[in-house]
Write a protein that holds these residues in place. Structure first.
Motif, PDB file in Angstrom:
ATOM      1  N   SER A  18       4.282   5.607  -0.086  1.00  0.00           N
ATOM      2  CA  SER A  18       4.197   4.168  -0.306  1.00  0.00           C
ATOM      3  C   SER A  18       5.034   3.820  -1.527  1.00  0.00           C
ATOM      4  CB  SER A  18       2.745   3.733  -0.523  1.00  0.00           C
ATOM      5  OG  SER A  18       2.264   4.231  -1.744  1.00  0.00           O
ATOM      6  N   GLY A  19       5.532   2.632  -1.546  1.00  0.00           N
ATOM      7  CA  GLY A  19       6.333   2.180  -2.675  1.00  0.00           C
ATOM      8  C   GLY A  19       5.455   1.794  -3.844  1.00  0.00           C
ATOM      9  N   LEU A  76       0.420   1.144 -11.074  1.00  0.00           N
ATOM     10  CA  LEU A  76       1.164   0.111 -10.357  1.00  0.00           C
ATOM     11  C   LEU A  76       2.652   0.426 -10.246  1.00  0.00           C
ATOM     12  CD1 LEU A  76      -0.524  -3.083 -11.808  1.00  0.00           C
ATOM     13  CD2 LEU A  76      -0.726  -2.197  -9.476  1.00  0.00           C
ATOM     14  N   LEU A  77       3.210   1.124 -11.219  1.00  0.00           N
ATOM     15  CA  LEU A  77       4.640   1.444 -11.219  1.00  0.00           C
ATOM     16  C   LEU A  77       4.959   2.749 -10.493  1.00  0.00           C
ATOM     17  CD1 LEU A  77       5.535   0.427 -14.872  1.00  0.00           C
ATOM     18  CD2 LEU A  77       6.178  -0.767 -12.774  1.00  0.00           C
ATOM     19  N   SER A  78       3.946   3.504 -10.106  1.00  0.00           N
ATOM     20  CA  SER A  78       4.160   4.808  -9.466  1.00  0.00           C
ATOM     21  C   SER A  78       4.386   4.662  -7.964  1.00  0.00           C
ATOM     22  CB  SER A  78       2.952   5.708  -9.685  1.00  0.00           C
ATOM     23  OG  SER A  78       2.805   6.022 -11.028  1.00  0.00           O
ATOM     24  N   THR A  79       5.068   5.661  -7.414  1.00  0.00           N
ATOM     25  CA  THR A  79       5.115   5.797  -5.960  1.00  0.00           C
ATOM     26  C   THR A  79       4.060   6.829  -5.586  1.00  0.00           C
ATOM     27  OG1 THR A  79       6.831   7.486  -6.114  1.00  0.00           O
ATOM     28  CG2 THR A  79       7.562   5.228  -5.781  1.00  0.00           C
ATOM     29  N   HIS A  80       3.372   6.578  -4.487  1.00  0.00           N
ATOM     30  CA  HIS A  80       2.265   7.427  -4.068  1.00  0.00           C
ATOM     31  C   HIS A  80       2.643   8.093  -2.754  1.00  0.00           C
ATOM     32  CE1 HIS A  80      -0.080   5.449  -7.165  1.00  0.00           C
ATOM     33  NE2 HIS A  80       0.459   4.316  -6.738  1.00  0.00           N
ATOM     34  N   ALA A  81       2.364   9.391  -2.658  1.00  0.00           N
ATOM     35  CA  ALA A  81       2.732  10.144  -1.466  1.00  0.00           C
ATOM     36  C   ALA A  81       1.541  10.956  -0.964  1.00  0.00           C
ATOM     37  CB  ALA A  81       3.896  11.082  -1.767  1.00  0.00           C
ATOM     38  N   LEU A  82       1.528  11.151   0.343  1.00  0.00           N
ATOM     39  CA  LEU A  82       0.523  11.977   0.997  1.00  0.00           C
ATOM     40  C   LEU A  82       1.260  12.965   1.884  1.00  0.00           C
ATOM     41  CD1 LEU A  82      -2.488  12.479   1.812  1.00  0.00           C
ATOM     42  CD2 LEU A  82      -2.050  10.917   3.698  1.00  0.00           C
ATOM     43  N   GLU A  83       1.013  14.255   1.673  1.00  0.00           N
ATOM     44  CA  GLU A  83       1.661  15.307   2.456  1.00  0.00           C
ATOM     45  C   GLU A  83       0.598  16.094   3.203  1.00  0.00           C
ATOM     46  OE1 GLU A  83       3.723  17.666  -0.387  1.00  0.00           O
ATOM     47  OE2 GLU A  83       5.350  16.234  -0.618  1.00  0.00           O
ATOM     48  N   ARG A  89      -2.499  24.430   6.035  1.00  0.00           N
ATOM     49  CA  ARG A  89      -3.721  23.672   6.269  1.00  0.00           C
ATOM     50  C   ARG A  89      -4.210  23.020   4.985  1.00  0.00           C
ATOM     51  NH1 ARG A  89      -6.245  23.644  10.681  1.00  0.00           N
ATOM     52  NH2 ARG A  89      -8.342  23.605   9.804  1.00  0.00           N
ATOM     53  N   VAL A  90      -3.276  22.314   4.307  1.00  0.00           N
ATOM     54  CA  VAL A  90      -3.556  21.655   3.040  1.00  0.00           C
ATOM     55  C   VAL A  90      -3.065  20.213   3.116  1.00  0.00           C
ATOM     56  CG1 VAL A  90      -2.969  21.612   0.581  1.00  0.00           C
ATOM     57  CG2 VAL A  90      -3.393  23.775   1.695  1.00  0.00           C
ATOM     58  N   ILE A  91      -3.857  19.329   2.547  1.00  0.00           N
ATOM     59  CA  ILE A  91      -3.446  17.938   2.405  1.00  0.00           C
ATOM     60  C   ILE A  91      -3.299  17.666   0.907  1.00  0.00           C
ATOM     61  CG2 ILE A  91      -5.842  17.130   2.494  1.00  0.00           C
ATOM     62  CD1 ILE A  91      -4.769  14.593   3.807  1.00  0.00           C
ATOM     63  N   ARG A  92      -2.159  17.063   0.519  1.00  0.00           N
ATOM     64  CA  ARG A  92      -1.863  16.787  -0.885  1.00  0.00           C
ATOM     65  C   ARG A  92      -1.569  15.301  -1.060  1.00  0.00           C
ATOM     66  NH1 ARG A  92       0.882  21.750  -0.185  1.00  0.00           N
ATOM     67  NH2 ARG A  92       2.710  20.649   0.573  1.00  0.00           N
ATOM     68  N   ALA A  93      -2.147  14.721  -2.086  1.00  0.00           N
ATOM     69  CA  ALA A  93      -1.849  13.341  -2.461  1.00  0.00           C
ATOM     70  C   ALA A  93      -1.339  13.371  -3.894  1.00  0.00           C
ATOM     71  CB  ALA A  93      -3.090  12.470  -2.356  1.00  0.00           C
ATOM     72  N   SER A  94      -0.273  12.640  -4.162  1.00  0.00           N
ATOM     73  CA  SER A  94       0.290  12.662  -5.505  1.00  0.00           C
ATOM     74  C   SER A  94       0.820  11.288  -5.882  1.00  0.00           C
ATOM     75  CB  SER A  94       1.411  13.697  -5.603  1.00  0.00           C
ATOM     76  OG  SER A  94       2.477  13.328  -4.756  1.00  0.00           O
ATOM     77  N   SER A  95       0.924  11.068  -7.181  1.00  0.00           N
ATOM     78  CA  SER A  95       1.517   9.857  -7.729  1.00  0.00           C
ATOM     79  C   SER A  95       2.639  10.287  -8.659  1.00  0.00           C
ATOM     80  CB  SER A  95       0.489   9.041  -8.499  1.00  0.00           C
ATOM     81  OG  SER A  95      -0.544   8.626  -7.648  1.00  0.00           O
ATOM     82  N   GLU A  96       3.752   9.598  -8.565  1.00  0.00           N
ATOM     83  CA  GLU A  96       4.930   9.968  -9.340  1.00  0.00           C
ATOM     84  C   GLU A  96       5.476   8.735 -10.051  1.00  0.00           C
ATOM     85  OE1 GLU A  96       9.147  11.543  -7.974  1.00  0.00           O
ATOM     86  OE2 GLU A  96       7.511  12.888  -7.449  1.00  0.00           O
ATOM     87  N   LEU A  97       5.702   8.866 -11.351  1.00  0.00           N
ATOM     88  CA  LEU A  97       6.229   7.781 -12.165  1.00  0.00           C
ATOM     89  C   LEU A  97       7.521   8.246 -12.827  1.00  0.00           C
ATOM     90  CD1 LEU A  97       5.819   4.947 -13.444  1.00  0.00           C
ATOM     91  CD2 LEU A  97       4.598   6.102 -15.295  1.00  0.00           C
ATOM     92  N   PHE A  98       8.623   7.653 -12.447  1.00  0.00           N
ATOM     93  CA  PHE A  98       9.949   7.971 -12.982  1.00  0.00           C
ATOM     94  C   PHE A  98      10.259   9.470 -12.895  1.00  0.00           C
ATOM     95  CE2 PHE A  98       8.560   4.282 -15.684  1.00  0.00           C
ATOM     96  CZ  PHE A  98       9.242   3.327 -14.949  1.00  0.00           C
ATOM     97  N   GLY A  99       9.948  10.078 -11.775  1.00  0.00           N
ATOM     98  CA  GLY A  99      10.228  11.488 -11.550  1.00  0.00           C
ATOM     99  C   GLY A  99       9.187  12.442 -12.116  1.00  0.00           C
ATOM    100  N   GLU A 143      -5.141   6.483  -0.706  1.00  0.00           N
ATOM    101  CA  GLU A 143      -5.241   5.083  -0.336  1.00  0.00           C
ATOM    102  C   GLU A 143      -3.847   4.641   0.115  1.00  0.00           C
ATOM    103  OE1 GLU A 143      -6.654   2.966  -3.695  1.00  0.00           O
ATOM    104  OE2 GLU A 143      -8.295   4.338  -4.018  1.00  0.00           O
ATOM    105  N   GLY A 144      -3.790   3.533   0.763  1.00  0.00           N
ATOM    106  CA  GLY A 144      -2.498   2.986   1.138  1.00  0.00           C
ATOM    107  C   GLY A 144      -1.881   3.640   2.350  1.00  0.00           C
TER     108      GLY A 144
END
Length: 164
Positions: A18-19, A76-83, A89-99, A143-144
């Motif tokens: 998500s953006g 709010l400024l981060s991009t959020h990803a779900l892998e 057999r793993v689910i990962r969620a992460s937030s990244e801010l400016f790399g 989320e998202g």
């Protein structure tokens, strides 16, 4: 936005990204947090006859408030990803801010209870993945993911629940 990436020929990772949620509001919160921190620091520098105890007592509220503002602006400024990595057999969620990855959750498929859609009118991010925890009965990992819940539930092998 979603896509398939192959890092090795036998490894498939389903990635949902998500953006930024609110870049304008996030920048405003960041500026407000910087202003509060600067004001608190200037007060501490210019107070010559203050004791350390007085400085801590007078500046505890601005420091706590600015830390909340900084966290909110980073979110709010981060991009959020779900892998979803089906080979591990793993689910990962992460937030990244400016790399810089600042928040990462990883759970095995056996810990995921369900993928659900709820009627959350405040955030409009109603797709969540519910994970069973040790002390907490339900933990919301991602989320998202609105609109992709059924595909994620099928990839993990858990039920999809629509609670709207």
């Amino acid at each position: 936005m979603k896509g398939w990436w192959n890092s090795t020929p036998d490894e498939e990772i389903l990635r949902f990204e998500s953006g930024r949620r609110g870049p304008v509001f996030g920048l405003a919160l960041l500026a407000l947090a910087a202003y509060v921190l600067r004001d608190s620091l200037m007060e501490a520098i210019h107070c010559d006859d203050c004791t350390l105890q007085e400085l801590v007592v007078w500046n505890i509220a601005p420091l706590l408030g600015s830390s909340i503002l900084l966290y909110s602006s980073a979110y709010l400024l981060s991009t959020h990803a779900l892998e979803i990595d089906s080979s591990l057999r793993v689910i990962r969620a992460s937030s990244e801010l400016f790399g810089l990855r600042w928040r990462v959750y990883a759970h095995g498929f056996d810990q995921v209870i369900r993928v659900q859609r709820t009627a959350d009118e405040d955030t409009r991010d109603s797709g969540v993945i519910v994970v069973k925890g040790n002390k907490i009965s339900n933990k919301y990992v991602a989320e998202g993911i609105l609109g992709d819940e059924q595909e994620i539930a099928d990839a993990i092998g858990v039920p999809f629940v629509d609670r709207t």
